[in-house]
Write a protein that holds these residues in place. Structure first.
Motif, PDB file in Angstrom:
ATOM      1  N   GLU A 149      -4.210  20.355   4.517  1.00 50.96           N
ATOM      2  CA  GLU A 149      -4.804  19.044   4.802  1.00 50.96           C
ATOM      3  C   GLU A 149      -5.665  18.541   3.638  1.00 50.96           C
ATOM      4  OE1 GLU A 149      -7.834  16.826   7.932  1.00 50.96           O
ATOM      5  OE2 GLU A 149      -6.633  18.517   8.632  1.00 50.96           O
ATOM      6  N   PRO A 150      -6.456  19.398   2.984  1.00 50.63           N
ATOM      7  CA  PRO A 150      -7.227  18.900   1.830  1.00 50.63           C
ATOM      8  C   PRO A 150      -6.344  18.305   0.738  1.00 50.63           C
ATOM      9  CG  PRO A 150      -8.076  21.020   2.534  1.00 50.63           C
ATOM     10  CD  PRO A 150      -6.791  20.806   3.290  1.00 50.63           C
ATOM     11  N   TYR A 151      -5.127  18.818   0.619  1.00 52.37           N
ATOM     12  CA  TYR A 151      -4.193  18.272  -0.375  1.00 52.37           C
ATOM     13  C   TYR A 151      -3.804  16.844  -0.002  1.00 52.37           C
ATOM     14  CZ  TYR A 151      -0.148  18.301  -3.569  1.00 52.37           C
ATOM     15  OH  TYR A 151       0.762  18.023  -4.575  1.00 52.37           O
ATOM     16  N   ALA A 152      -3.606  16.582   1.292  1.00 54.31           N
ATOM     17  CA  ALA A 152      -3.306  15.220   1.746  1.00 54.31           C
ATOM     18  C   ALA A 152      -4.459  14.279   1.421  1.00 54.31           C
ATOM     19  CB  ALA A 152      -3.008  15.217   3.242  1.00 54.31           C
ATOM     20  N   HIS A 153      -5.691  14.758   1.637  1.00 57.13           N
ATOM     21  CA  HIS A 153      -6.871  13.950   1.277  1.00 57.13           C
ATOM     22  C   HIS A 153      -6.874  13.656  -0.223  1.00 57.13           C
ATOM     23  CE1 HIS A 153      -9.342  14.084   5.037  1.00 57.13           C
ATOM     24  NE2 HIS A 153      -8.526  15.086   5.301  1.00 57.13           N
ATOM     25  N   TRP A 154      -6.561  14.664  -1.021  1.00 56.83           N
ATOM     26  CA  TRP A 154      -6.559  14.491  -2.482  1.00 56.83           C
ATOM     27  C   TRP A 154      -5.500  13.476  -2.901  1.00 56.83           C
ATOM     28  CZ3 TRP A 154      -2.921  15.371  -6.351  1.00 56.83           C
ATOM     29  CH2 TRP A 154      -3.407  15.392  -7.654  1.00 56.83           C
ATOM     30  N   LEU A 155      -4.304  13.575  -2.320  1.00 57.68           N
ATOM     31  CA  LEU A 155      -3.240  12.622  -2.656  1.00 57.68           C
ATOM     32  C   LEU A 155      -3.654  11.196  -2.321  1.00 57.68           C
ATOM     33  CD1 LEU A 155      -0.191  14.668  -1.332  1.00 57.68           C
ATOM     34  CD2 LEU A 155      -0.627  14.070  -3.728  1.00 57.68           C
ATOM     35  N   ALA A 156      -4.233  11.009  -1.157  1.00 57.66           N
ATOM     36  CA  ALA A 156      -4.674   9.670  -0.768  1.00 57.66           C
ATOM     37  C   ALA A 156      -5.713   9.127  -1.742  1.00 57.66           C
ATOM     38  CB  ALA A 156      -5.244   9.703   0.650  1.00 57.66           C
ATOM     39  N   GLN A 157      -6.633   9.979  -2.149  1.00 60.17           N
ATOM     40  CA  GLN A 157      -7.703   9.551  -3.045  1.00 60.17           C
ATOM     41  C   GLN A 157      -7.178   9.116  -4.407  1.00 60.17           C
ATOM     42  OE1 GLN A 157     -10.294  12.947  -3.086  1.00 60.17           O
ATOM     43  NE2 GLN A 157     -10.943  12.648  -0.951  1.00 60.17           N
ATOM     44  N   GLN A 158      -6.053   9.664  -4.828  1.00 56.91           N
ATOM     45  CA  GLN A 158      -5.508   9.336  -6.153  1.00 56.91           C
ATOM     46  C   GLN A 158      -5.078   7.875  -6.245  1.00 56.91           C
ATOM     47  OE1 GLN A 158      -6.170  11.892  -8.283  1.00 56.91           O
ATOM     48  NE2 GLN A 158      -6.874  12.627  -6.285  1.00 56.91           N
ATOM     49  N   THR A 202       0.834  -1.203   0.000  1.00 51.83           N
ATOM     50  CA  THR A 202       0.000   0.000   0.000  1.00 51.83           C
ATOM     51  C   THR A 202       0.867   1.251   0.000  1.00 51.83           C
ATOM     52  OG1 THR A 202      -1.760  -1.178   1.175  1.00 51.83           O
ATOM     53  CG2 THR A 202      -1.824   1.235   1.216  1.00 51.83           C
ATOM     54  N   ALA A 203       1.905   1.250   0.816  1.00 52.48           N
ATOM     55  CA  ALA A 203       2.830   2.395   0.826  1.00 52.48           C
ATOM     56  C   ALA A 203       3.451   2.587  -0.554  1.00 52.48           C
ATOM     57  CB  ALA A 203       3.912   2.171   1.879  1.00 52.48           C
ATOM     58  N   ARG A 204       3.765   1.484  -1.228  1.00 52.14           N
ATOM     59  CA  ARG A 204       4.387   1.579  -2.553  1.00 52.14           C
ATOM     60  C   ARG A 204       3.458   2.222  -3.576  1.00 52.14           C
ATOM     61  NH1 ARG A 204       7.187  -4.283  -2.056  1.00 52.14           N
ATOM     62  NH2 ARG A 204       9.333  -3.582  -1.667  1.00 52.14           N
ATOM     63  N   ARG A 205       2.156   2.072  -3.416  1.00 51.92           N
ATOM     64  CA  ARG A 205       1.226   2.735  -4.337  1.00 51.92           C
ATOM     65  C   ARG A 205       1.387   4.244  -4.273  1.00 51.92           C
ATOM     66  NH1 ARG A 205      -3.894  -0.131  -2.077  1.00 51.92           N
ATOM     67  NH2 ARG A 205      -4.957   1.760  -2.790  1.00 51.92           N
ATOM     68  N   LEU A 206       1.511   4.765  -3.064  1.00 51.95           N
ATOM     69  CA  LEU A 206       1.742   6.200  -2.907  1.00 51.95           C
ATOM     70  C   LEU A 206       3.111   6.602  -3.427  1.00 51.95           C
ATOM     71  CD1 LEU A 206       0.283   7.150   0.599  1.00 51.95           C
ATOM     72  CD2 LEU A 206      -0.174   8.342  -1.565  1.00 51.95           C
ATOM     73  N   VAL A 207       4.116   5.792  -3.134  1.00 49.36           N
ATOM     74  CA  VAL A 207       5.469   6.087  -3.601  1.00 49.36           C
ATOM     75  C   VAL A 207       5.506   6.164  -5.120  1.00 49.36           C
ATOM     76  CG1 VAL A 207       7.842   5.211  -3.740  1.00 49.36           C
ATOM     77  CG2 VAL A 207       6.599   5.103  -1.567  1.00 49.36           C
ATOM     78  N   GLU A 208       4.891   5.211  -5.770  1.00 46.29           N
ATOM     79  CA  GLU A 208       4.894   5.187  -7.236  1.00 46.29           C
ATOM     80  C   GLU A 208       4.159   6.380  -7.819  1.00 46.29           C
ATOM     81  OE1 GLU A 208       6.659   3.308  -9.252  1.00 46.29           O
ATOM     82  OE2 GLU A 208       7.532   2.443  -7.423  1.00 46.29           O
ATOM     83  N   PHE A 209       3.147   6.866  -7.104  1.00 43.42           N
ATOM     84  CA  PHE A 209       2.396   8.020  -7.580  1.00 43.42           C
ATOM     85  C   PHE A 209       3.277   9.267  -7.641  1.00 43.42           C
ATOM     86  CE2 PHE A 209      -0.576  11.619  -6.718  1.00 43.42           C
ATOM     87  CZ  PHE A 209      -1.269  11.564  -7.915  1.00 43.42           C
ATOM     88  N   SER A 232       7.748  13.630  -5.597  1.00 44.02           N
ATOM     89  CA  SER A 232       7.205  14.870  -6.132  1.00 44.02           C
ATOM     90  C   SER A 232       5.695  14.709  -6.297  1.00 44.02           C
ATOM     91  CB  SER A 232       7.854  15.202  -7.479  1.00 44.02           C
ATOM     92  OG  SER A 232       7.324  16.417  -7.987  1.00 44.02           O
ATOM     93  N   TRP A 233       4.945  15.420  -5.480  1.00 49.08           N
ATOM     94  CA  TRP A 233       3.482  15.370  -5.603  1.00 49.08           C
ATOM     95  C   TRP A 233       3.023  16.329  -6.694  1.00 49.08           C
ATOM     96  CZ3 TRP A 233       3.146  11.136  -3.504  1.00 49.08           C
ATOM     97  CH2 TRP A 233       3.435  10.834  -2.172  1.00 49.08           C
ATOM     98  N   PRO A 234       2.059  15.924  -7.515  1.00 49.06           N
ATOM     99  CA  PRO A 234       1.608  16.787  -8.618  1.00 49.06           C
ATOM    100  C   PRO A 234       0.664  17.886  -8.143  1.00 49.06           C
ATOM    101  CG  PRO A 234       0.352  14.750  -8.582  1.00 49.06           C
ATOM    102  CD  PRO A 234       1.406  14.601  -7.521  1.00 49.06           C
ATOM    103  N   ASP A 235       0.400  18.818  -9.046  1.00 48.87           N
ATOM    104  CA  ASP A 235      -0.583  19.865  -8.767  1.00 48.87           C
ATOM    105  C   ASP A 235      -1.968  19.248  -8.596  1.00 48.87           C
ATOM    106  OD1 ASP A 235       1.455  21.660  -9.156  1.00 48.87           O
ATOM    107  OD2 ASP A 235       0.824  22.222 -11.193  1.00 48.87           O
ATOM    108  N   ALA A 236      -2.790  19.920  -7.789  1.00 50.67           N
ATOM    109  CA  ALA A 236      -4.207  19.565  -7.667  1.00 50.67           C
ATOM    110  C   ALA A 236      -5.014  20.802  -8.046  1.00 50.67           C
ATOM    111  CB  ALA A 236      -4.539  19.108  -6.249  1.00 50.67           C
ATOM    112  N   PRO A 237      -5.126  21.088  -9.353  1.00 55.78           N
ATOM    113  CA  PRO A 237      -5.731  22.355  -9.787  1.00 55.78           C
ATOM    114  C   PRO A 237      -7.159  22.534  -9.318  1.00 55.78           C
ATOM    115  CG  PRO A 237      -5.437  20.823 -11.628  1.00 55.78           C
ATOM    116  CD  PRO A 237      -4.705  20.242 -10.480  1.00 55.78           C
ATOM    117  N   GLU A 238      -7.900  21.443  -9.164  1.00 56.70           N
ATOM    118  CA  GLU A 238      -9.295  21.569  -8.728  1.00 56.70           C
ATOM    119  C   GLU A 238      -9.401  22.066  -7.297  1.00 56.70           C
ATOM    120  OE1 GLU A 238      -8.537  17.007  -8.698  1.00 56.70           O
ATOM    121  OE2 GLU A 238      -7.600  18.828  -9.478  1.00 56.70           O
TER     122      GLU A 238
END
Length: 209
Positions: A189-198, A21-28, A135-141
């Protein structure tokens, strides 16, 4: 100077599932510069020797005794306080008296080179895997720009806190973002939620500093 805040996004008693599961985030957020570091606190001499045999290049540090706090000359203190690599650890068990748990650390390794083996190696002891230089991507929305400096993923092993001070029988994945706090409220914090959702995850608790 800026700091990070890390949010729990997954918890499981299954170490293999925790790593995958951690690797899914790492790969993102993975980049060519991404590295993984490992850390554990070993409560016995037997555990220290077992881990040192498997990781001779790792650094091991014992606790400082109260009477050593006021020793001015560093060369008057045992080497184990400052760190000894596994291949050079002393054989005499008496050296470890009053110094347990011993911390074990190995930094900046290639991603995929140690994670599974380390989880198995430390067994029920508290530790962590940390992947950085992501490197986390932009979350334009959400009007959030991306993040590099504080883009990290941590897997806490047998604990749920970054201080490794609450032993449990499960493992927690954390996603890191930049800490921007106003009146006690984390603006990213909303950005953390967005990253998790991806990657199909959900923030499950408050951020940890």
């Amino acid at each position: 100077m800026s700091n990070d805040v890390a949010y729990p996004v997954f918890c499981t008693p299954d170490p293999a599932l925790a790593v995958s599961t951690a690797r899914r985030l790492v790969e993102f957020g993975r980049t060519e510069f991404c590295k993984v570091s490992v850390y554990a606190e070993l409560p016995s001499v037997a555990a220290v020797r077992r881990v040192a045999k498997a990781l001779p290049q790792a650094w091991f540090r014992g606790r400082e005794k109260p009477e050593e706090f006021d020793v001015a000359r560093s060369d008057a203190r045992p080497a184990l306080i400052f760190g000894v690599q596994g291949f050079a650890l002393p054989a005499d068990s008496a050296v470890y008296e009053g110094r347990l748990p011993v911390a074990c650390e190995l930094d900046d390794l290639p991603v995929g080179s140690i994670e599974d083996a380390f989880v198995t190696l430390i067994g029920p002891n508290a530790g962590e895997l940390n992947w950085d230089s992501l490197s986390w991507p932009d979350a334009p929305e959400l009007d959030f720009f991306g993040e590099s400096k504080h883009a990290e993923v941590t897997l806490l092993l047998n604990t749920r806190t970054r201080e490794l001070d609450e032993p449990v029988a499960d493992h927690t994945v954390l996603v890191h973002v930049r800490s921007i706090s106003v009146d006690g409220h984390q603006l990213r914090e909303p950005y953390a939620h967005w990253l998790a959702q991806q990657v199909g995850l959900t923030v499950t608790g408050p951020g940890q500093r």
